[in-house]
Motif scaffolding. Structure first.
Motif, PDB file in Angstrom:
ATOM      1  N   UNK A 138      19.379  76.627  28.374  1.00  0.00           N
ATOM      2  CA  UNK A 138      18.313  75.715  28.782  1.00  0.00           C
ATOM      3  C   UNK A 138      17.300  76.474  29.625  1.00  0.00           C
ATOM      4  N   UNK A 139      16.137  75.874  29.821  1.00  0.00           N
ATOM      5  CA  UNK A 139      15.066  76.532  30.582  1.00  0.00           C
ATOM      6  C   UNK A 139      15.197  76.194  32.069  1.00  0.00           C
ATOM      7  N   UNK A 140      16.217  76.750  32.715  1.00  0.00           N
ATOM      8  CA  UNK A 140      16.339  76.554  34.151  1.00  0.00           C
ATOM      9  C   UNK A 140      15.125  77.144  34.871  1.00  0.00           C
ATOM     10  N   UNK A 141      14.555  78.203  34.302  1.00  0.00           N
ATOM     11  CA  UNK A 141      13.388  78.838  34.931  1.00  0.00           C
ATOM     12  C   UNK A 141      12.233  77.853  35.080  1.00  0.00           C
ATOM     13  N   UNK A 142      12.089  76.915  34.147  1.00  0.00           N
ATOM     14  CA  UNK A 142      11.015  75.927  34.253  1.00  0.00           C
ATOM     15  C   UNK A 142      11.228  75.025  35.467  1.00  0.00           C
ATOM     16  N   UNK A 143      12.481  74.678  35.738  1.00  0.00           N
ATOM     17  CA  UNK A 143      12.801  73.857  36.917  1.00  0.00           C
ATOM     18  C   UNK A 143      12.569  74.672  38.188  1.00  0.00           C
ATOM     19  N   UNK A 144      12.947  75.957  38.148  1.00  0.00           N
ATOM     20  CA  UNK A 144      12.759  76.824  39.323  1.00  0.00           C
ATOM     21  C   UNK A 144      11.274  76.948  39.671  1.00  0.00           C
ATOM     22  N   UNK A 145      10.451  77.182  38.662  1.00  0.00           N
ATOM     23  CA  UNK A 145       9.032  77.453  38.908  1.00  0.00           C
ATOM     24  C   UNK A 145       8.202  76.177  39.119  1.00  0.00           C
ATOM     25  N   UNK A 146       8.580  75.097  38.398  1.00  0.00           N
ATOM     26  CA  UNK A 146       7.706  73.916  38.364  1.00  0.00           C
ATOM     27  C   UNK A 146       8.367  72.629  38.857  1.00  0.00           C
ATOM     28  N   UNK A 147       9.668  72.664  39.154  1.00  0.00           N
ATOM     29  CA  UNK A 147      10.350  71.466  39.609  1.00  0.00           C
ATOM     30  C   UNK A 147      10.653  70.510  38.462  1.00  0.00           C
TER      31      UNK A 147
END
Length: 312
Positions: free
Chosen positions: A40-49
């Motif tokens: 999954x795109x955990x990075x999207x949550x890290x960068x954008x919430x």
């Protein structure tokens, strides 16, 4: 002498690591590796919430590790070698980041382990059954006594974290935590503050999570560390894979002996501590534990160049 430390839960913030990922392909590759490992795109949550998604234990734990290892990979691309450090250490989940930094566990396996750990810790105790509180300005012996007196069968509380600087965290059944808080205040604590957490971490209530982590860790390839890890439950260095497995399991229910860990490293001659990843919590704690320590938080590109300049 130099030690690398890695932050624990509570240091997360939406947008952390973005500047590092934008500036260093090696750092972006870490976020891609974590995304691939979790599917999954955990990075999207890290960068954008959003913030409430990042704060979830199941996301915050692998997210903080991803940022720490991305920063470290950026440092390495500038010529820093982990073996320049004499020790690594991490606060709670940060211990996994430290092990990945010391090449004991791959980043992908570390991400998967932290996802399992977060899920297991959240599922171990029904919401509302457990609690945690910070006790400020009371000696450890007095807090121990308060916890012992407040505990009853199946209604227990214990010290979860010794963070140093007069700050202890207690954890356990909600009723026992409440009684211990009152006892600490009566004993002279400056403050006794309930913490906004979703589970009573580092307490005996986490036993189901420890069992799950024992199984998960048994299935992962762990190598000897290339730099000694000063582990949470011992406040002593370990490097052997079986010692790592054993202590990571014990850490789920055991005390984070952070003040003793920092004191141990200082006693061995460490005079410089770099906090690698998000926030400055451990840098502040290091100064309160031992004022002779030089602490530096490294979480952005400018921090890297400033830190490496210290080494000459």
């Amino acid at each position: 002498m130099l030690a690398l430390t890695f932050p624990g839960q509570g240091s997360q913030a939406v947008g952390m690591g973005r500047a590092i990922a934008d500036a260093y392909p090696e750092a972006k590759a870490v976020f891609d590796e974590v995304d691939d490992a979790l599917g999954e795109k955990l990075s999207a949550v890290i960068f954008d919430g959003p913030d409430d998604a990042l704060t979830l234990t199941t996301n915050a734990q692998p997210a903080l590790m991803a940022v720490s290892l991305a920063v470290l990979r950026a440092m390495e691309s500038e010529g820093f070698m982990v073996t320049r450090a004499d020790y690594v250490a991490g606060h709670s989940l940060g211990e996994y980041s430290a092990l990945a930094a010391a090449r004991a566990i791959t980043i992908g396996d570390t991400a998967r382990l932290l996802r399992i750990r977060g899920e297991a810790m959240q599922a171990a105790v029904p919401v509302g059954k457990g609690a945690m509180a910070a006790i400020i300005g009371l000696e450890q012996d007095a807090v121990e006594t308060a916890c012992t007196n407040a505990s009853q069968p199946d209604d227990e509380v214990q010290i979860a974290n010794d963070n140093g600087g007069g700050q202890l965290v207690i954890s356990g059944h909600a009723g026992a935590v409440e009684r211990a808080m009152e006892a600490c205040k009566e004993a002279g604590a400056k403050r006794a503050l309930p913490l906004p957490v979703s589970a009573p971490f580092h307490s005996t209530l986490m036993a189901p999570a420890a069992d799950r982590m024992k199984d998960a860790l048994a299935a992962v390839d762990i190598k000897p560390t290339i730099v000694p890890l000063v582990c949470n439950v011992l406040a002593d260095p370990i490097s052997h894979p079986e010692d790592i497995r054993k202590n990571l399991v014990e850490q789920v229910t055991g005390r984070v002996r952070w003040a003793e860990s920092v004191e141990y490293m200082a006693e061995q001659g460490v005079n410089r501590i770099w906090e690698v990843g998000s926030g400055k919590v451990l840098t502040g704690l290091a100064r309160r534990i031992d004022r002779t320590l030089e602490g530096t938080a490294i979480g952005a590109p400018d921090d890297i160049s400033a830190a490496l300049a210290q080494l000459g």
